[in-house]
Design a protein around this motif. Structure first.
Motif, PDB file in Angstrom:
ATOM      1  N   VAL A 104     -12.000  65.972 -67.454  1.00 35.19           N
ATOM      2  CA  VAL A 104     -12.062  64.533 -67.717  1.00 35.19           C
ATOM      3  C   VAL A 104     -11.521  63.793 -66.510  1.00 35.19           C
ATOM      4  O   VAL A 104     -10.677  64.305 -65.779  1.00 35.19           O
ATOM      5  N   THR A 105     -12.008  62.583 -66.314  1.00 38.14           N
ATOM      6  CA  THR A 105     -11.568  61.756 -65.196  1.00 38.14           C
ATOM      7  C   THR A 105     -10.819  60.554 -65.746  1.00 38.14           C
ATOM      8  O   THR A 105     -11.299  59.884 -66.668  1.00 38.14           O
ATOM      9  N   VAL A 106      -9.647  60.295 -65.205  1.00 36.80           N
ATOM     10  CA  VAL A 106      -8.846  59.140 -65.612  1.00 36.80           C
ATOM     11  C   VAL A 106      -9.554  57.879 -65.130  1.00 36.80           C
ATOM     12  O   VAL A 106      -9.946  57.783 -63.971  1.00 36.80           O
ATOM     13  N   MET A 131      -2.318  55.286 -67.885  1.00 37.49           N
ATOM     14  CA  MET A 131      -1.406  56.433 -67.894  1.00 37.49           C
ATOM     15  C   MET A 131      -0.579  56.523 -66.617  1.00 37.49           C
ATOM     16  O   MET A 131       0.067  57.525 -66.352  1.00 37.49           O
ATOM     17  N   SER A 132      -0.588  55.442 -65.838  1.00 40.34           N
ATOM     18  CA  SER A 132       0.221  55.374 -64.617  1.00 40.34           C
ATOM     19  C   SER A 132       1.686  55.241 -65.008  1.00 40.34           C
ATOM     20  O   SER A 132       1.993  54.550 -65.971  1.00 40.34           O
ATOM     21  N   PRO A 133       2.594  55.896 -64.379  1.00 40.93           N
ATOM     22  CA  PRO A 133       2.505  56.632 -63.131  1.00 40.93           C
ATOM     23  C   PRO A 133       2.191  58.123 -63.300  1.00 40.93           C
ATOM     24  O   PRO A 133       2.076  58.825 -62.305  1.00 40.93           O
ATOM     25  N   THR A 134       2.032  58.602 -64.520  1.00 41.34           N
ATOM     26  CA  THR A 134       1.795  60.030 -64.729  1.00 41.34           C
ATOM     27  C   THR A 134       0.469  60.482 -64.138  1.00 41.34           C
ATOM     28  O   THR A 134       0.401  61.504 -63.460  1.00 41.34           O
ATOM     29  N   PHE A 135      -0.601  59.709 -64.416  1.00 41.48           N
ATOM     30  CA  PHE A 135      -1.927  60.028 -63.905  1.00 41.48           C
ATOM     31  C   PHE A 135      -2.503  58.789 -63.241  1.00 41.48           C
ATOM     32  O   PHE A 135      -2.305  57.672 -63.715  1.00 41.48           O
ATOM     33  N   ALA A 173       3.121  50.237 -69.416  1.00 44.03           N
ATOM     34  CA  ALA A 173       3.504  49.251 -70.441  1.00 44.03           C
ATOM     35  C   ALA A 173       2.349  48.339 -70.842  1.00 44.03           C
ATOM     36  O   ALA A 173       2.324  47.814 -71.950  1.00 44.03           O
ATOM     37  N   ARG A 174       1.373  48.151 -69.959  1.00 43.82           N
ATOM     38  CA  ARG A 174       0.232  47.277 -70.273  1.00 43.82           C
ATOM     39  C   ARG A 174      -0.981  48.050 -70.775  1.00 43.82           C
ATOM     40  O   ARG A 174      -2.088  47.539 -70.776  1.00 43.82           O
ATOM     41  N   SER A 175      -0.756  49.255 -71.225  1.00 41.69           N
ATOM     42  CA  SER A 175      -1.834  50.110 -71.696  1.00 41.69           C
ATOM     43  C   SER A 175      -2.377  49.633 -73.040  1.00 41.69           C
ATOM     44  O   SER A 175      -1.646  49.112 -73.877  1.00 41.69           O
ATOM     45  N   GLN A 176      -3.663  49.871 -73.250  1.00 39.56           N
ATOM     46  CA  GLN A 176      -4.242  49.667 -74.569  1.00 39.56           C
ATOM     47  C   GLN A 176      -3.963  50.941 -75.355  1.00 39.56           C
ATOM     48  O   GLN A 176      -4.298  52.035 -74.914  1.00 39.56           O
TER      49      GLN A 176
END
Length: 109
Positions: free
Chosen positions: A5-7, A12-16, A87-90
């Motif tokens: 899979v491609t991010v 998922m930053s900073p992890t990916f 923190a701004r992730s859906q």
């Protein structure tokens, strides 16, 4: 069985990082665990898959940050709550609880 899979995006930053390729192993005989990173389908979404971290599994109390948007007090059987590392992730606040039948696999770091 493994899938690639491609991010897409920075949820998922900073992890990916955006564009990073990951390997995910299909879940066959077990449910996802807390803190695992999963790949799942979102019906009628523009991206075919999402990548998020499991915040709560079936039987866990609904996390306080999610409580206003979920009616239940505990995560029901067959569902998980997810959160992005950014923190701004859906996440489950917008997507709701994720049906385990929509989980494609778990990411191996």
């Amino acid at each position: 069985m493994w899938i690639r899979v491609t991010v897409r995006g920075n949820s998922m930053s900073p992890t990916f990082a955006d564009g990073q390729e990951l390997l995910a192993r299909r879940l066959l005989l077990r449910s996802p665990r807390r803190r695992e990173v999963i790949v799942f389908r979102v019906p009628d979404a523009e991206l075919p898959h999402r990548i998020k971290r499991v915040a709560a599994v079936a039987g866990d109390p609904v996390p306080a940050w999610l409580a206003p948007s979920v009616v239940a007090t505990h995560v029901p059987p067959g569902f998980v709550a997810v959160v992005g590392d950014n923190a701004r992730s859906q996440d489950s606040r917008q997507l709701g609880l994720v049906d385990c039948r929509d989980i494609v696999g778990t990411v191996r770091a």
